[in-house]
Scaffold this active site. Structure first.
Site, PDB file in Angstrom:
ATOM      1  N   LYS A   1       0.820  -1.209   0.000  1.00 25.78           N
ATOM      2  CA  LYS A   1       0.000   0.000   0.000  1.00 25.78           C
ATOM      3  C   LYS A   1       0.852   1.256   0.000  1.00 25.78           C
ATOM      4  O   LYS A   1       2.018   1.256   0.402  1.00 25.78           O
ATOM      5  CB  LYS A   1      -0.992  -0.041   1.162  1.00 25.78           C
TER       6      LYS A   1
ATOM      7  N   ARG B   1      -3.308 -10.342   4.857  1.00 22.58           N
ATOM      8  CA  ARG B   1      -3.696 -10.437   3.445  1.00 22.58           C
ATOM      9  C   ARG B   1      -2.554  -9.854   2.617  1.00 22.58           C
ATOM     10  O   ARG B   1      -2.225  -8.680   2.752  1.00 22.58           O
ATOM     11  CB  ARG B   1      -4.998  -9.661   3.221  1.00 22.58           C
TER      12      ARG B   1
END
Length: 280
Positions: free
Chosen positions: A217, A257
Site C-alpha cells: 500500500k 492479506r
C-alpha cells in the site's frame, strides 16, 4: 517487562488474487482464467491458507463496475480453485456476488464495507454460514480519501468497527463467524495507518479474529520514497509489507492479506519457531 505473546494458533495467510484490469499492484495480470487459477494454486503451494478472489478494484479513486461484470470475473475462478480443495474468500461488497461465489465454493466473505455498501450482505452471511470479514470503511473508493478525518483514529476506527459487529450480530450472524479488519488505507492517511498498526492489539483484545492488510500500500511507498520520487512503486514494497505482517503476528492478528505469499510464509515459520521456543 511484559510477557511475550505466545501464539495459540498459526496465523493465516490470505493470498490476494485480483481478477481486475485496474488494481493498484497487479491489475490486468490475472484477467485470463487459466492465469488466475494457476496463480491461486501457486499461492496455495507457497503457503497461503486462503485465496482471496476479487473482481472489483478498491484502490483509492477506483470507479465501480456493475455486479454482472464483477460476477463474471470471479465465479468460475472461485469454483475452479474450490474444486482443487483451495479455501477461497470472495472480496466483494455486493451480496449477489457473495452469494454466487459461495454457491461456487467460497467459504469467507471479505467485505471491505463491513456491510455498509449492501444491507443484504448480512442475510447472505447468516443464511450461508460463511465467515464474514467486516472491515472499517467510510465510503466507496472513488471518494474515500476525502473522509480520512479523525481526532483519535484508533478510538474512532475501533468504535465504528464495533458498530458494524453489533449490527451483524443483531442481524443474526453468529459471533464466531465474524472477523474484523481495521481497514489500512481505506479512508486513512499514512499517519492513520501507522497508528492503527501500532495499536492493532487493541482490536485483538475484543476477542474477534483480526485480519490485517497492508500489502504494497501507498503509505509504505511514501515512507520508502527514494531517487527523488514521491513514493516507491508497489513492486518494491514486499519487504516493507513483510515487516508489517510480522508486527501484526506479534500483536495477535488472526491473519494477514498479502501479495507475496512465499516470503510471508517463510517469515511466519521463523516467527512461530521463535515464539514456540519460549514455551520451554
Amino acid at each position: 517487562m511484559n510477557s511475550p505473546h505466545l501464539p495459540t494458533s498459526r496465523p493465516q495467510i490470505m493470498g490476494i488474487l485480483n481478477v481486475t484490469p485496474d488494481s493498484f499492484s497487479d491489475g490486468g495480470r490475472y484477467l485470463d482464467f487459466d492465469a488466475a487459477v494457476a496463480h491461486g494454486l501457486s499461492m496455495r503451494d507457497e503457503g497461503a491458507d486462503i485465496i482471496d478472489v476479487g473482481g472489483e478494484s478498491t484502490r483509492p479513486g477506483a470507479s465501480r463496475v456493475d455486479a454482472a461484470t464483477e460476477s463474471s470475473r470471479v465465479v468460475d475462478i472461485v469454483q475452479a480453485l474450490s474444486e482443487n480443495d483451495v479455501p477461497v474468500s470472495i472480496d466483494t461488497t455486493r451480496s449477489e456476488v457473495a452469494a454466487a461465489a459461495i454457491e461456487a465454493g467460497a467459504t469467507i466473505i471479505n467485505d471491505v464495507s463491513g456491510g455498509l455498501a449492501d444491507p443484504q450482505m448480512s442475510s447472505v452471511a447468516r443464511e450461508s454460514g460463511a465467515r464474514w470479514v467486516l472491515m472499517h470503511w467510510r465510503g466507496h473508493s472513488k471518494d474515500m480519501q476525502k473522509l480520512a478525518t479523525y481526532e483519535d483514529v484508533v478510538a474512532e476506527v475501533h468504535a465504528e468497527l464495533m458498530e458494524r459487529v453489533a449490527e451483524a450480530e443483531a442481524a443474526g450472524v453468529a459471533r464466531e463467524k465474524l472477523i474484523i479488519d481495521p481497514g489500512i488505507g481505506f479512508a486513512k492517511l499514512p499517519e492513520h495507518n501507522w497508528a492503527l498498526s501500532a495499536h492493532l492489539s487493541s482490536f485483538v483484545t475484543e476477542g474477534y479474529p483480526v485480519l490485517f492488510g497492508s500489502s504494497r500500500k501507498s503509505y509504505l511507498g511514501k515512507l520508502l520514497a527514494d531517487g527523488g520520487n514521491e513514493q516507491r512503486p508497489a513492486s518494491g514494497l514486499n519487504d516493507a509489507t513483510l515487516a508489517t505482517s510480522v508486527l501484526a503476528f506479534e500483536a495477535g492478528a488472526w491473519g494477514v492479506r498479502v501479495h507475496d505469499v512465499r516470503g510471508t510464509a517463510d517469515a511466519r515459520e521463523v516467527w512461530m519457531a521463535t515464539k514456540n521456543s519460549l514455551r520451554g
